[in-house]
Motif scaffolding. Structure first.
Motif, PDB file in Angstrom:
ATOM      1  N   ARG A 298       0.800  -1.213   0.000  1.00 52.66           N
ATOM      2  CA  ARG A 298       0.000   0.000   0.000  1.00 52.66           C
ATOM      3  C   ARG A 298       0.842   1.276   0.000  1.00 52.66           C
ATOM      4  NH1 ARG A 298      -2.500  -0.377   5.677  1.00 52.66           N
ATOM      5  NH2 ARG A 298      -0.422  -1.218   5.987  1.00 52.66           N
TER       6      ARG A 298
ATOM      7  N   GLY B   2       3.264   2.133   5.479  1.00 53.04           N
ATOM      8  CA  GLY B   2       1.865   1.884   5.110  1.00 53.04           C
ATOM      9  C   GLY B   2       0.930   2.157   6.273  1.00 53.04           C
ATOM     10  N   ASP B   3       1.262   1.653   7.451  1.00 53.29           N
ATOM     11  CA  ASP B   3       0.410   1.877   8.625  1.00 53.29           C
ATOM     12  C   ASP B   3       0.350   3.358   8.984  1.00 53.29           C
ATOM     13  OD1 ASP B   3      -0.375  -0.743   9.002  1.00 53.29           O
ATOM     14  OD2 ASP B   3       1.317  -1.219  10.330  1.00 53.29           O
TER      15      ASP B   3
ATOM     16  N   ASP C  65       6.583   1.803  10.118  1.00 49.70           N
ATOM     17  CA  ASP C  65       5.844   1.145   9.033  1.00 49.70           C
ATOM     18  C   ASP C  65       5.133   2.222   8.203  1.00 49.70           C
ATOM     19  OD1 ASP C  65       4.300  -1.922   8.549  1.00 49.70           O
ATOM     20  OD2 ASP C  65       3.621  -0.093   7.558  1.00 49.70           O
TER      21      ASP C  65
HETATM   22 MG   LIG Z   1       3.471  -1.815   6.012  1.00 50.73          MG
END
Ligand SMILES: [Mg+2]
Ligand SMILES: O=P(O)(O)OC[C@H]1O[C@H](OP(=O)(O)OP(=O)(O)O)[C@H](O)[C@@H]1O
Ligand SMILES: O=c1cc[nH]c(=O)[nH]1
Length: 170
Positions: free
Chosen positions: A40, A163-164, A161
């Protein structure tokens, strides 16, 4: 960063109409382009790239890293039908072990893509080495080369992270 990654693309003269009159300016020409975000987190880079190359098509490769093994898993691939004729900018903010980038490059080559470059924001030396070993033909552009990968697979100092953080999922 998009100026850097497009610096060597061929240009053509085009005439533009300004409020004051006509002017001849340069435009990227002669190459069909595509931006390929690795989902993502790569999605966060697409709008910025398209601001400079709005005619580029967008292909998506879905990939997640197993949190235990750190091995990538492919879950989605949707590309422009003429991918073999385009120069590709693979975008992902994080290059850690290099597993995801290598798998994305393989997925693209398998479908006929020949010319691609990898564009990341934060790279670990381990990932750079791994991609250069597997795909020496793919140039890597990184805004930051960080120190290392931690034992749980995160780039240090990195940014966590991506994406998070981008999508608020943690
Ligand atoms: Mg990620
Ligand atoms: O170089 P690697 O060790 O393969 O790690 C890098 C990958 O990890 C992250 O994605 P993640 O698997 O967290 O998926 P997400 O973007 O959905 O969060 C990141 O965006 C890269 O794709
Ligand atoms: O530090 C890291 C490593 C992989 N993926 C991320 O999002 N961050």
């Amino acid at each position: 960063m998009v100026y850097e990654i497009t610096r060597d693309l061929p240009l053509a003269d085009v005439e533009v109409e300004t409020p004051m009159g006509k002017s001849t300016q340069k435009m990227i020409a002669g190459k069909k382009l595509a931006v390929i975000p690795i989902l993502r987190a790569g999605l966060g880079m697409v709008d910025g790239v398209l601001q400079l190359i709005p005619a580029a098509k967008v292909g998506h490769i879905g990939m997640y890293r197993d949190e235990e093994t750190l091995k990538p898993h492919e879950y989605f691939v949707k590309l422009p039908s003429d991918i073999d004729q385009r120069d590709l900018f693979i975008v992902d903010p994080m290059l850690a072990t290099g597993g995801s980038a290598n798998m994305a490059i393989e997925a693209l080559k398998k479908r006929g893509a020949k010319h691609m470059r990898l564009v990341v924001l934060v790279a670990a030396p381990e990932g750079v080495k791994e991609v250069q070993k597997e795909h020496p033909d793919v140039d890597i552009y990184a805004a930051s080369l960080d120190e290392k990968i931690t034992e749980n697979g995160y780039i240090f100092p990195g940014l966590g992270d991506a994406g998070d953080r981008l999508f608020g999922t943690k």
